[in-house]
Design a protein around this motif. Structure first.
Motif, PDB file in Angstrom:
ATOM      1  N   VAL A 168      39.919   8.220  47.129  1.00 28.66           N
ATOM      2  CA  VAL A 168      41.791   8.327  46.528  1.00 28.66           C
ATOM      3  C   VAL A 168      42.479   9.353  48.143  1.00 28.66           C
ATOM      4  O   VAL A 168      41.229   9.082  48.872  1.00 28.66           O
ATOM      5  CB  VAL A 168      41.828   9.897  46.013  1.00 28.66           C
ATOM      6  CG1 VAL A 168      42.517  10.429  45.702  1.00 28.66           C
ATOM      7  CG2 VAL A 168      40.621   9.559  44.400  1.00 28.66           C
ATOM      8  N   SER A 169      43.535   8.573  48.574  1.00 27.53           N
ATOM      9  CA  SER A 169      44.182   8.859  49.849  1.00 27.53           C
ATOM     10  C   SER A 169      45.620   9.751  49.277  1.00 27.53           C
ATOM     11  O   SER A 169      46.125   9.003  48.271  1.00 27.53           O
ATOM     12  CB  SER A 169      43.811   8.041  50.802  1.00 27.53           C
ATOM     13  OG  SER A 169      45.022   7.070  50.421  1.00 27.53           O
ATOM     14  N   GLY A 170      46.050  10.251  50.334  1.00 27.34           N
ATOM     15  CA  GLY A 170      47.448  10.758  49.768  1.00 27.34           C
ATOM     16  C   GLY A 170      48.277  11.567  51.171  1.00 27.34           C
ATOM     17  O   GLY A 170      46.751  11.683  52.034  1.00 27.34           O
ATOM     18  N   GLY A 171      49.192  11.325  51.466  1.00 25.63           N
ATOM     19  CA  GLY A 171      49.847  11.842  52.631  1.00 25.63           C
ATOM     20  C   GLY A 171      51.551  12.074  52.132  1.00 25.63           C
ATOM     21  O   GLY A 171      51.956  12.656  51.231  1.00 25.63           O
ATOM     22  N   ALA A 172      52.403  11.532  53.693  1.00 22.83           N
ATOM     23  CA  ALA A 172      53.660  12.206  53.460  1.00 22.83           C
ATOM     24  C   ALA A 172      54.647  11.218  52.669  1.00 22.83           C
ATOM     25  O   ALA A 172      55.263  11.285  52.231  1.00 22.83           O
ATOM     26  CB  ALA A 172      54.070  11.633  54.930  1.00 22.83           C
ATOM     27  N   CYS A 189      41.639  12.429  59.321  1.00 24.12           N
ATOM     28  CA  CYS A 189      40.950  12.537  57.829  1.00 24.12           C
ATOM     29  C   CYS A 189      39.968  11.437  58.420  1.00 24.12           C
ATOM     30  O   CYS A 189      39.856  10.105  58.470  1.00 24.12           O
ATOM     31  CB  CYS A 189      41.766  12.497  56.433  1.00 24.12           C
ATOM     32  SG  CYS A 189      43.124  11.155  56.505  1.00 24.12           S
ATOM     33  N   LEU A 190      38.608  11.981  57.568  1.00 24.41           N
ATOM     34  CA  LEU A 190      37.528  10.521  57.109  1.00 24.41           C
ATOM     35  C   LEU A 190      37.503  11.033  56.283  1.00 24.41           C
ATOM     36  O   LEU A 190      36.358  12.461  55.384  1.00 24.41           O
ATOM     37  CB  LEU A 190      36.779  11.047  58.509  1.00 24.41           C
ATOM     38  CG  LEU A 190      36.874  11.068  60.197  1.00 24.41           C
ATOM     39  CD1 LEU A 190      35.759  11.235  61.034  1.00 24.41           C
ATOM     40  CD2 LEU A 190      36.971   9.390  60.288  1.00 24.41           C
ATOM     41  N   ALA A 191      36.091  10.050  55.822  1.00 25.55           N
ATOM     42  CA  ALA A 191      35.438  10.822  53.560  1.00 25.55           C
ATOM     43  C   ALA A 191      34.337   9.526  54.189  1.00 25.55           C
ATOM     44  O   ALA A 191      34.264   8.693  54.747  1.00 25.55           O
ATOM     45  CB  ALA A 191      36.652  10.392  52.985  1.00 25.55           C
ATOM     46  N   ARG A 192      33.057  10.036  53.852  1.00 30.31           N
ATOM     47  CA  ARG A 192      32.116   9.795  53.811  1.00 30.31           C
ATOM     48  C   ARG A 192      30.918   9.394  52.316  1.00 30.31           C
ATOM     49  O   ARG A 192      31.999   9.688  51.050  1.00 30.31           O
ATOM     50  CB  ARG A 192      30.399   9.775  54.327  1.00 30.31           C
ATOM     51  CG  ARG A 192      31.078  11.628  53.670  1.00 30.31           C
ATOM     52  CD  ARG A 192      28.978  12.020  54.385  1.00 30.31           C
ATOM     53  NE  ARG A 192      28.255  10.726  53.332  1.00 30.31           N
ATOM     54  CZ  ARG A 192      27.310  11.557  53.714  1.00 30.31           C
ATOM     55  NH1 ARG A 192      26.431  12.071  54.672  1.00 30.31           N
ATOM     56  NH2 ARG A 192      26.231  11.156  53.085  1.00 30.31           N
ATOM     57  N   ASN A 193      31.177   7.700  51.596  1.00 29.82           N
ATOM     58  CA  ASN A 193      30.184   7.783  50.311  1.00 29.82           C
ATOM     59  C   ASN A 193      29.271   8.604  50.391  1.00 29.82           C
ATOM     60  O   ASN A 193      28.623   8.917  51.358  1.00 29.82           O
ATOM     61  CB  ASN A 193      29.948   6.046  50.272  1.00 29.82           C
ATOM     62  CG  ASN A 193      28.903   5.437  51.230  1.00 29.82           C
ATOM     63  OD1 ASN A 193      28.024   6.220  51.960  1.00 29.82           O
ATOM     64  ND2 ASN A 193      28.308   4.424  50.976  1.00 29.82           N
ATOM     65  N   ALA A 194      28.086   8.471  49.110  1.00 34.27           N
ATOM     66  CA  ALA A 194      27.149   9.144  48.312  1.00 34.27           C
ATOM     67  C   ALA A 194      26.031   8.612  49.433  1.00 34.27           C
ATOM     68  O   ALA A 194      25.377   9.879  50.106  1.00 34.27           O
ATOM     69  CB  ALA A 194      26.987   8.932  47.924  1.00 34.27           C
ATOM     70  N   MET A 213      42.318  12.710  52.286  1.00 32.69           N
ATOM     71  CA  MET A 213      40.879  11.787  51.860  1.00 32.69           C
ATOM     72  C   MET A 213      39.975  12.246  51.059  1.00 32.69           C
ATOM     73  O   MET A 213      39.617  12.898  51.608  1.00 32.69           O
ATOM     74  CB  MET A 213      40.619  10.742  52.602  1.00 32.69           C
ATOM     75  CG  MET A 213      41.381   9.865  53.252  1.00 32.69           C
ATOM     76  SD  MET A 213      40.787   7.973  53.712  1.00 32.69           S
ATOM     77  CE  MET A 213      39.757   8.661  55.667  1.00 32.69           C
ATOM     78  N   ALA A 214      39.500  12.114  50.420  1.00 35.71           N
ATOM     79  CA  ALA A 214      38.643  12.661  49.358  1.00 35.71           C
ATOM     80  C   ALA A 214      37.786  10.919  48.555  1.00 35.71           C
ATOM     81  O   ALA A 214      38.260  10.135  48.340  1.00 35.71           O
ATOM     82  CB  ALA A 214      38.594  12.987  47.772  1.00 35.71           C
ATOM     83  N   THR A 259      48.642  17.588  51.200  1.00 38.98           N
ATOM     84  CA  THR A 259      48.049  17.693  52.297  1.00 38.98           C
ATOM     85  C   THR A 259      46.595  18.051  52.311  1.00 38.98           C
ATOM     86  O   THR A 259      46.117  18.288  53.148  1.00 38.98           O
ATOM     87  CB  THR A 259      48.826  19.185  52.891  1.00 38.98           C
ATOM     88  OG1 THR A 259      48.731  20.452  51.277  1.00 38.98           O
ATOM     89  CG2 THR A 259      50.499  18.747  52.836  1.00 38.98           C
ATOM     90  N   ALA A 260      46.277  18.119  51.347  1.00 40.62           N
ATOM     91  CA  ALA A 260      44.762  17.630  51.253  1.00 40.62           C
ATOM     92  C   ALA A 260      44.163  17.999  49.708  1.00 40.62           C
ATOM     93  O   ALA A 260      44.745  17.566  48.178  1.00 40.62           O
ATOM     94  CB  ALA A 260      44.789  19.465  50.921  1.00 40.62           C
ATOM     95  N   LEU A 261      43.085  17.169  49.745  1.00 37.66           N
ATOM     96  CA  LEU A 261      42.659  16.337  48.551  1.00 37.66           C
ATOM     97  C   LEU A 261      40.947  16.747  48.407  1.00 37.66           C
ATOM     98  O   LEU A 261      40.075  16.968  49.620  1.00 37.66           O
ATOM     99  CB  LEU A 261      42.134  14.846  48.484  1.00 37.66           C
ATOM    100  CG  LEU A 261      43.656  13.975  48.713  1.00 37.66           C
ATOM    101  CD1 LEU A 261      43.616  13.186  49.263  1.00 37.66           C
ATOM    102  CD2 LEU A 261      44.227  14.653  46.862  1.00 37.66           C
ATOM    103  N   ALA A 262      39.841  17.210  46.987  1.00 40.10           N
ATOM    104  CA  ALA A 262      38.746  17.625  46.703  1.00 40.10           C
ATOM    105  C   ALA A 262      38.374  17.524  45.488  1.00 40.10           C
ATOM    106  O   ALA A 262      39.466  17.805  44.513  1.00 40.10           O
ATOM    107  CB  ALA A 262      38.638  19.064  47.260  1.00 40.10           C
ATOM    108  N   PHE A 263      37.686  17.205  45.650  1.00 43.06           N
ATOM    109  CA  PHE A 263      36.439  16.437  43.932  1.00 43.06           C
ATOM    110  C   PHE A 263      35.463  17.721  43.897  1.00 43.06           C
ATOM    111  O   PHE A 263      35.228  18.620  44.640  1.00 43.06           O
ATOM    112  CB  PHE A 263      35.861  15.026  44.156  1.00 43.06           C
ATOM    113  CG  PHE A 263      36.705  13.746  43.869  1.00 43.06           C
ATOM    114  CD1 PHE A 263      36.904  14.159  42.533  1.00 43.06           C
ATOM    115  CD2 PHE A 263      36.601  13.311  45.009  1.00 43.06           C
ATOM    116  CE1 PHE A 263      37.955  12.551  42.177  1.00 43.06           C
ATOM    117  CE2 PHE A 263      37.766  11.780  44.431  1.00 43.06           C
ATOM    118  CZ  PHE A 263      38.266  11.432  42.907  1.00 43.06           C
ATOM    119  N   SER A 264      35.590  18.124  42.224  1.00 45.29           N
ATOM    120  CA  SER A 264      35.042  19.189  42.242  1.00 45.29           C
ATOM    121  C   SER A 264      33.301  19.394  42.448  1.00 45.29           C
ATOM    122  O   SER A 264      32.774  19.883  42.324  1.00 45.29           O
ATOM    123  CB  SER A 264      35.531  20.063  40.512  1.00 45.29           C
ATOM    124  OG  SER A 264      35.110  18.700  39.901  1.00 45.29           O
TER     125      SER A 264
END
Length: 735
Positions: free
Chosen positions: A330-334, A261-266, A318-319, A17-22
Motif C-alpha cells: 500500500v502506498s500513498g502521498g500528496a 519511504c522504504l518497505a520490505r516483505n515478510a 508505504m506499508a 502522510t503515514a501508513l501502518a498495518f495493525s
C-alpha cells in the motif's frame, strides 16, 4: 425524475502522510480477523480501513487545527491476548495512543526532548523508539498495557536531527540524520561483554554529499536476518549496509529526487522504495547457486528489478503486509488517494486505487429547502439550489481546534429558519440559519447547561424541525428539544449492551462492539443501528416500546436505510440486499426479500468500487459508489430483471475474501443499461413497464447522491479539479 449534477462542492481531501498495518506479516499463517490499515492525513485525521470485502472504511479518528500525522505504528505484543495498540506522532514532542472505541486519545506522553520526527516499535511490541530534532533518540516502555507509556532511556546524544529510524532486532537502533550520516545505537545486550555499551553509539557512517545542498537521510529499513540495513537519502540513492562491520556493500542511484519511504516483505528478500519522483522501485535479493565456487565467496546481492509509476504526485508512505493467502503493498502521498498492489506480481500485476471519494461522508442535504452543506476540518459551506443554479449562502468556521465529525440541517421550524447542529469529538454546537435575501445569517444558540450535558459527539441529527439526537463518543444516544433558544434534555436512549471482553479478544478489535451505522425512520419513531460485531438493533425514538435485537446477518452490514413501510433495507459487505421487518415477533424478512435477495443482479454483486451510500425513495433502493449509481425497485421481481451472467471467480488478490474483477459480461451489461435504460428512467412516470433494476456509470467521481423533493441530486468532484503540485511532471501519452 430530473437528475441534477452538482460539481461546485469543492471538497479537497488531505494528503496521505503515514501508513501502518495493525499486525506484522506472517508468511505461514492466514490474515487475522482484526487486520486493519491505519492511514494518517496531513490534517491530523487517522482513517482505519479493513482489507476484507474489497477494502472498507471503518472509522476516522478526528484531528485538529495545526496538527498532522507524521508517523504511525501498531504495537502487537507477542504471546498476548491484547489487541493491537495504535500510536501516532505529528509536529510535537508528544506520542499519542488512540482509543479506537471513543475516537479520542487514550494517553499522551511527552518524550522531554525535541520535536519528534520519526517513530518505530520493536519486534516484541513492548518498546517504542522516537527520533527528535535535537538529535535525541528516546526509548519508551509500553509493556504496562493499554494507556501506559513510561520513560526507558535516552541514547547517547548527538546534535543532528534524526529523520528516520528503525529497530535492528531488539538490540540496536539504526537512524538517518540531517548531516548525511547514519548512526547506530545499542539499546539492549544479550551478554556481559556488551552490557556497558547499552545506550551508546556503536557506529557512524557517511553517505554521499550533494554539492549544492545538505544531504538528508530520510528513511531506514532493517534486515536483521541478513545482517544488513538499507537507507534512502535526498540524493535519490538507495544504500545497503553491513550491520556487523558498518560498511556500505551496495549503492543504487535509483531515484531522481529524495527517497522518502522504504518497505520490505515478510521473507526479507524484497523491498520497495519511493519518494518525490513518484516512482516505486522494486529490489530483490539474488543468491548464487548453492554448491558453486561463487557461493562460498560472495554474499547475496540486491538487484533493482525496475520501477512502476502509479502515483501522480510525491509518495510519502508505504506499508507491506504478507500472509499465506494475501500479500499487498500500500502506498500513498500528496495524491490524496492510496494504491493497493500485489507484492508477488508488482511489475505487471493488478492494482486498486482507493479513491478520495470513498471516504467522504461529510455532505448533508436538506431536501425540502434544497440546501447542500459540506464540512471539512473546522469549516462549513452551505449552498442553495434554485432553478438549476446554485449559490453559496453561508460559510462558517469554528473557533474550536477540533475537526468536525458530523453536521445536520433540519427542516424549517419557522419561515426561512433552519437549525444547524455541528459535532466535534469534544463538543456539540447549535446554530440558527435565517434566510436574508441572497444569504443566510448564522446565529449561535448559547446554552451552558447543554454544553455540560453533551461533551462531544460522533454523529448528530436534527429531526422534527427542532429536535436533536446526539450519538456521543461513548456510544450513548441523547435526545434534546429546542425552544426559545433553550435546549432541554428529553431522554437518554438505552441500547442493548453486548460488550464482553471475550468478543474483543477473539475479534482482535477493541471497537468490535461500537456503533457503525445509524438510520432513523422517516416518521422519526425509531432508530435502527448496526454494530461492528454485525448486530442490528432497533431502538425507540418516540414511543414506549423496548429496544430489541433485529438480526445478526451472516456477513457484515455495510449500508442501510429505513423505509416508510416500517422495514429496513440492508446491504451487506458482499453487496447483497435484504429487507427486514421492524415488527418484533413477526416475520423477519419481507416477502420481496425472501423472493429476491438471492437474485441480486451480477452487475451489482461484482462491482469493484465499494458502495458508498444507500437510501430509499419512493419504493426504490438507490445505491451508489464513486463511479456508478443504481436502483432496485422493491415492488418488482428481480428474477428476470437482468441476466445473472457468468459466475466465474477471478481473484485479484488485492483484498481478503474474494472480491472480483468485472468480467466482459458485466461491462456489456453496464453499457446496455447506460444506453437503453437512462431514457426509460427519466420518463418512468409515464411508463407502464418500469425497470426492476437499473445501473449506470455516466456519473463520476460521485461524492453524494440524495433525493431533493421530486428530483435526484448527484454531487460530483472531478479529480482534475483538485489542486496539483509536484516537482516532476507526469508523462502524457497520446494514443
Amino acid at each position: 425524475m430530473d437528475i441534477h449534477r452538482c460539481r461546485f462542492v469543492d471538497y479537497t481531501p488531505h494528503s496521505v502522510t503515514a501508513l501502518a498495518f495493525s499486525h506484522p506479516s506472517a508468511s505461514a499463517a492466514h490474515p487475522p480477523k482484526g487486520l486493519r490499515l491505519a492511514v494518517g492525513r496531513s490534517n491530523g485525521d487517522i482513517e482505519i480501513w479493513s482489507p476484507r470485502a474489497n477494502w472498507t472504511h471503518d472509522l476516522t479518528l478526528p484531528g485538529a487545527r495545526g496538527r498532522t500525522v507524521e508517523g504511525l505504528v501498531w504495537a502487537t505484543p507477542k504471546n498476548s491476548t491484547q489487541v493491537p495498540r495504535l500510536f501516532s506522532i505529528g509536529g510535537s514532542t508528544y506520542i499519542t495512543e488512540w482509543d479506537l472505541r471513543t475516537l479520542r486519545p487514550k494517553a499522551n506522553y511527552d518524550c522531554n526532548a525535541g520535536v519528534i520526527w520519526c517513530i518505530d516499535v520493536n519486534s516484541s511490541g513492548n518498546q517504542l523508539a522516537v527520533g527528535c530534532d535535537d538529535g535525541s533518540v528516546v526509548l519508551v516502555d509500553i509493556s504496562g498495557g493499554p494507556g501506559v507509556m513510561e520513560h526507558h532511556m535516552i541514547c547517547q546524544r548527538q546534535d543532528q536531527r534524526v529523520l528516520g529510524l528503525a529497530f535492528y532486532g531488539d538490540n540496536m537502533i539504526v537512524a538517518g540524520c540531517a548531516d548525511a550520516s547514519v548512526r547506530c545505537w545499542q539499546v539492549a545486550s544479550d551478554n556481559d561483554e556488551t552490557r556497558d555499551r547499552v545506550g551508546r553509539l556503536v557506529g557512524t557512517m557517511k553517505v554521499d554529499r550533494s554539492k549544492t545542498e545538505s544531504t538528508l537521510v530520510w528513511t531506514v529499513l532493517a534486515f536483521p536476518e541478513r545482517g544488513q540495513f538499507v537507507t534512502g537519502d535526498s540524493t535519490g540513492s538507495i544504500k545497503v549496509w553491513d550491520a556487523k562491520h558498518f560498511t556500505m556493500t551496495q549503492n543504487f542511484n535509483a531515484h531522481e529526487a529524495d527517497v522518502l519511504c522504504l518497505a520490505r516483505n515478510a521473507a526479507g528478500d524484497k523491498f520497495f522504495s519511493a519518494g518525490i519522483d513518484k516512482k516505486i522501485h522494486h529490489f530483490t535479493c539474488l543468491r548464487p547457486k548453492s554448491g558453486s565456487i561463487e557461493s562460498k565467496k560472495q554474499k547475496a546481492r540486491w538487484i533493482d528489478n525496475g520501477s512502476r509509476l502509479m502515483h501522480a504526485n510525491d509518495v510519502r508512505a508505504m506499508a507491506v503486509y504478507e500472509s499465506k493467502s494475501f500479500g499487498v503493498l500500500v502506498s500513498g502521498g500528496a495524491e490524496r488517494s492510496f494504491i493497493v498492489q500485489e507484492v508477488e506480481s508488482f511489475e505487471s500485476g493488478p492494482f486498486k486505487k482507493i479513491l478520495m471519494d470513498q471516504q467522504v461522508s461529510n455532505i448533508d442535504v436538506q431536501s425540502q429547502s434544497r440546501l447542500i452543506a459540506l464540512f471539512q476540518d473546522q469549516t462549513i459551506k452551505i449552498w442553495r439550489l434554485t432553478d438549476h443554479r446554485h449559490k453559496l449562502v453561508a460559510k462558517l468556521t469554528l473557533a474550536d481546534d477540533d475537526n468536525i465529525t458530523s453536521i445536520s440541517i433540519g427542516e424549517e421550524f419557522e419561515s426561512g429558519k433552519h437549525i444547524l447542529a455541528v459535532a466535534t469529538i469534544n463538543s456539540v454546537k447549535i446554530f440558527v440559519l435565517e434566510s436574508d435575501s441572497s444569504k443566510m445569517i448564522v446565529n449561535k444558540i448559547r446554552d451552558d447547561g447543554f454544553d455540560e450535558a453533551v461533551a462531544g459527539g460522533k454523529r448528530v441529527w436534527v429531526y422534527n424541525k427542532s429536535k436533536l439526537l446526539v450519538l456521543t463518543p461513548d456510544d450513548e444516544f441523547y435526545k434534546f428539544s429546542m425552544e426559545s433558544n433553550k435546549i432541554e434534555l428529553e431522554d437518554e436512549i438505552e441500547s442493548i449492551d453486548e460488550s464482553t471482553e471475550s468478543v474483543v479478544t477473539k475479534s482482535g478489535l477493541d471497537y468490535i462492539n461500537s456503533i457503525r451505522l445509524v438510520s432513523m425512520s422517516p416518521d422519526h419513531s425509531l432508530i435502527v443501528m448496526a454494530r461492528f460485531n454485525d448486530a442490528v438493533e432497533v431502538l425507540p425514538l418516540e414511543g414506549n416500546f423496548k429496544a430489541f435485537l433485529l438480526t445478526k446477518p451472516s456477513t457484515s452490514v455495510h449500508l442501510m436505510d429505513v423505509t416508510v413501510n416500517n422495514t429496513v433495507v440492508v446491504m451487506t459487505q458482499e453487496n447483497k440486499v435484504y429487507e427486514f421487518c421492524l415488527k418484533q415477533g413477526g416475520r423477519l424478512l419481507t416477502e420481496w426479500s425472501e423472493n429476491n435477495s438471492d437474485n441480486v443482479p451480477v452487475a451489482l454483486l461484482k462491482q469493484t468500487q465499494k458502495p458508498m451510500g444507500l437510501f430509499v425513495n419512493d419504493k426504490r433502493v438507490w445505491i451508489y459508489g464513486s463511479t456508478w449509481m443504481a436502483f432496485i425497485d422493491l415492488t418488482k421481481n428481480l428474477k428476470h430483471a437482468v441476466s445473472r451472467g457468468s459466475v466465474k471467480r477471478n481473484r485479484n488478490g488485492l483484498a481478503i475474501n474474494n472480491e472480483d474483477e468485472v468480467d466482459e459480461h458485466i461491462v456489456k451489461e453496464l453499457a446496455r443499461n447506460d444506453d437503453e435504460d437512462d431514457e426509460q428512467m427519466d420518463n418512468d412516470d409515464d411508463s407502464k413497464d418500469k425497470p426492476a433494476f437499473w445501473i449506470t456509470q455516466k456519473y463520476r467521481p460521485i461524492l453524494k447522491v440524495a433525493a431533493v423533493q421530486q428530483d435526484l441530486l448527484v454531487v460530483e468532484r472531478d479529480a482534475f479539479a483538485l489542486p496539483q503540485s509536484s516537482a516532476f511532471d507526469t508523462p502524457v501519452y497520446r494514443v
